[in-house]
Scaffold this active site. Structure first.
Site, PDB file in Angstrom:
ATOM      1  N   HIS A  99      18.943 -11.123 -17.300  1.00  0.00           N
ATOM      2  CA  HIS A  99      18.156 -11.890 -18.278  1.00  0.00           C
ATOM      3  C   HIS A  99      18.960 -13.059 -18.802  1.00  0.00           C
ATOM      4  CE1 HIS A  99      20.469  -8.891 -20.484  1.00  0.00           C
ATOM      5  NE2 HIS A  99      20.535  -9.781 -21.464  1.00  0.00           N
ATOM      6  N   HIS A 101      19.384 -15.655 -22.179  1.00  0.00           N
ATOM      7  CA  HIS A 101      19.088 -15.801 -23.608  1.00  0.00           C
ATOM      8  C   HIS A 101      18.772 -17.258 -23.934  1.00  0.00           C
ATOM      9  CE1 HIS A 101      21.041 -11.962 -25.162  1.00  0.00           C
ATOM     10  NE2 HIS A 101      21.540 -12.013 -23.932  1.00  0.00           N
TER      11      HIS A 101
END
Ligand code: 5GP
Ligand code: ZN
Length: 138
Positions: A99, A101
């Site tokens: 992922h 941010h």
């Protein structure tokens, strides 16, 4: 991945304040936001980190990160926006599903990568709704 929290969110077995979703990518608000609008852009396939992820998914994450960044700029109006991605516990990674941010930043704010306090659920829900609306209108 049965036990992975992001896979559970993707399978809708766990709640999340979603802001965007397509075949390859999902974006939702970080449940422990460091700042208002802290968002995670996540591959739908379970890759542990950058080293495992396929380039199509990475390109999709980059493209969606830019779209969400525009929405954050419109809705949250931060002074700056930090983009970062951690690989391995030694780098500070805590959820082992790839992922990126997106973290709105303000002048002079101390640099932190993680927070300990969960965000206010109602505030997160309202913000996610505004971001979704903004992304839909693009
Ligand atoms: P990492 O340290 O792996 O780069 O970031 C993981 C992020 O996921 C952290 O910022 C953490 O607050 C967030 N997080 C952990 N569990 C959940 C969850 O169940 N839902 C959401 N929305 N975010 C989570
Ligand atoms: Zn996963």
């Amino acid at each position: 991945m049965q036990s992975c929290v992001f896979c559970k969110i993707i399978r809708q077995e766990a709640p999340a304040h979603r802001v965007y979703e397509d075949d390859r990518v999902i974006a939702f608000l970080d449940i422990f936001p460091v700042s208002e609008g802290h968002t995670l852009v996540v591959t739908k396939k379970h890759y542990v980190d950058l080293f495992e992820a396929d380039s199509e998914s990475l390109q999709a994450v980059a493209a969606i990160a830019q779209k969400v960044a525009h929405a954050l700029r419109e809705v949250v109006r931060p002074q700056g926006l930090m983009v970062f991605q951690l690989n391995g516990a030694a780098a500070g990674q805590t959820v082992f599903h790839y992922h990126m941010h997106l973290m709105p930043r303000a002048e002079g704010e101390p640099l932190r990568l993680h927070a300990r306090q969960p965000g206010d659920p109602q505030r997160l829900a309202e913000l996610a709704a505004k971001l979704r609306a903004c992304l839909r209108s693009e």
